[in-house]
Design a protein around this motif. Structure first.
Motif, mmCIF file in Angstrom:
data_model
loop_
_atom_site.group_PDB
_atom_site.id
_atom_site.type_symbol
_atom_site.label_atom_id
_atom_site.label_comp_id
_atom_site.label_asym_id
_atom_site.label_seq_id
_atom_site.Cartn_x
_atom_site.Cartn_y
_atom_site.Cartn_z
ATOM 1 N N MET A 1 75.412 10.593 48.391
ATOM 2 C CA MET A 1 74.000 10.359 48.601
ATOM 3 C C MET A 1 73.500 11.284 49.707
ATOM 4 N N TYR A 2 72.377 11.920 49.455
ATOM 5 C CA TYR A 2 71.795 12.800 50.462
ATOM 6 C C TYR A 2 70.294 12.891 50.264
ATOM 7 N N ALA A 3 69.640 13.451 51.258
ATOM 8 C CA ALA A 3 68.198 13.678 51.207
ATOM 9 C C ALA A 3 67.910 15.047 51.806
ATOM 10 N N VAL A 4 66.795 15.620 51.407
ATOM 11 C CA VAL A 4 66.326 16.879 51.981
ATOM 12 C C VAL A 4 65.059 16.560 52.758
ATOM 13 N N ILE A 5 65.071 16.857 54.073
ATOM 14 C CA ILE A 5 63.914 16.572 54.922
ATOM 15 C C ILE A 5 63.382 17.877 55.505
ATOM 16 N N ARG A 6 62.105 17.833 55.928
ATOM 17 C CA ARG A 6 61.498 18.988 56.572
ATOM 18 C C ARG A 6 61.045 18.578 57.963
ATOM 19 N N THR A 7 61.495 19.344 58.974
ATOM 20 C CA THR A 7 61.079 19.122 60.348
ATOM 21 C C THR A 7 61.181 20.428 61.111
ATOM 22 N N GLY A 8 60.219 20.685 61.957
ATOM 23 C CA GLY A 8 60.223 21.886 62.772
ATOM 24 C C GLY A 8 60.124 23.170 61.969
ATOM 25 N N GLY A 9 59.504 23.116 60.780
ATOM 26 C CA GLY A 9 59.364 24.304 59.958
ATOM 27 C C GLY A 9 60.624 24.667 59.187
ATOM 28 N N LYS A 10 61.632 23.821 59.219
ATOM 29 C CA LYS A 10 62.886 24.083 58.513
ATOM 30 C C LYS A 10 63.220 22.898 57.615
ATOM 31 N N GLN A 11 64.092 23.128 56.645
ATOM 32 C CA GLN A 11 64.536 22.067 55.757
ATOM 33 C C GLN A 11 66.022 21.816 55.991
ATOM 34 N N TYR A 12 66.412 20.535 55.970
ATOM 35 C CA TYR A 12 67.793 20.145 56.221
ATOM 36 C C TYR A 12 68.262 19.196 55.121
ATOM 37 N N LYS A 13 69.494 19.398 54.666
ATOM 38 C CA LYS A 13 70.128 18.465 53.735
ATOM 39 C C LYS A 13 70.956 17.504 54.578
ATOM 40 N N VAL A 14 70.618 16.211 54.523
ATOM 41 C CA VAL A 14 71.249 15.228 55.391
ATOM 42 C C VAL A 14 71.828 14.079 54.573
ATOM 43 N N ALA A 15 72.862 13.471 55.128
ATOM 44 C CA ALA A 15 73.486 12.279 54.553
ATOM 45 C C ALA A 15 73.748 11.313 55.707
ATOM 46 N N PRO A 16 73.864 10.013 55.437
ATOM 47 C CA PRO A 16 74.143 9.062 56.513
ATOM 48 C C PRO A 16 75.441 9.417 57.243
ATOM 49 N N GLY A 17 75.378 9.412 58.582
ATOM 50 C CA GLY A 17 76.531 9.744 59.392
ATOM 51 C C GLY A 17 76.550 11.189 59.868
ATOM 52 N N ASP A 18 75.693 12.046 59.316
ATOM 53 C CA ASP A 18 75.645 13.454 59.733
ATOM 54 C C ASP A 18 75.007 13.583 61.109
ATOM 55 N N THR A 19 75.462 14.570 61.878
ATOM 56 C CA THR A 19 74.803 14.922 63.133
ATOM 57 C C THR A 19 74.298 16.349 62.996
ATOM 58 N N LEU A 20 73.086 16.596 63.494
ATOM 59 C CA LEU A 20 72.526 17.928 63.426
ATOM 60 C C LEU A 20 71.612 18.181 64.606
ATOM 61 N N LYS A 21 71.400 19.453 64.888
ATOM 62 C CA LYS A 21 70.524 19.871 65.980
ATOM 63 C C LYS A 21 69.226 20.362 65.371
#
Length: 106
Positions: free
Chosen positions: A1-21
């Motif tokens: 399971m994952y989602a694609v989100i947009r923040t700060g002018g960029k797109q990120y593929k995220v899943a529960p438990g992921d850490t990102l900057k």
């Protein structure tokens, strides 16, 4: 399971438990909510059709500054040189949950 989100002018593929900057965003009580969700997939090859009310919740782990990036400009034979440095601020977040229409997808 994952989602694609947009923040700060960029797109990120995220899943529960992921850490990102991500780039610095306003957060309250150590929690961040991303409501700009572009796609959600609960199982491989299938995407959710209705994304109204979809959001991703995350908790803030820390804040900091990235590595220094050097920008060097040179025009040869013209005696022109310019050096400039830059460090981008960031917030480190951990993805907690992906919600679509008020239901957690897992």
């Amino acid at each position: 399971m994952y989602a694609v989100i947009r923040t700060g002018g960029k797109q990120y593929k995220v899943a529960p438990g992921d850490t990102l900057k991500i780039e610095t965003t306003a957060h309250q009580d150590g929690n961040v909510e991303f409501s700009d969700v572009l796609a959600v997939s609960a199982e491989a090859g299938k995407f959710e059709g209705d994304l109204s009310g979809a959001k991703v919740t995350a908790s803030v782990l820390g804040e900091g500054r990235g590595d220094k990036i050097l920008v060097f400009k040179l025009k040869r034979k013209k005696q022109y040189k310019k050096m400039q440095g830059h460090r981008q601020n960031y917030v480190e977040v951990k993805i907690n949950d992906i919600l679509v229409n008020g239901k957690s997808i897992q």
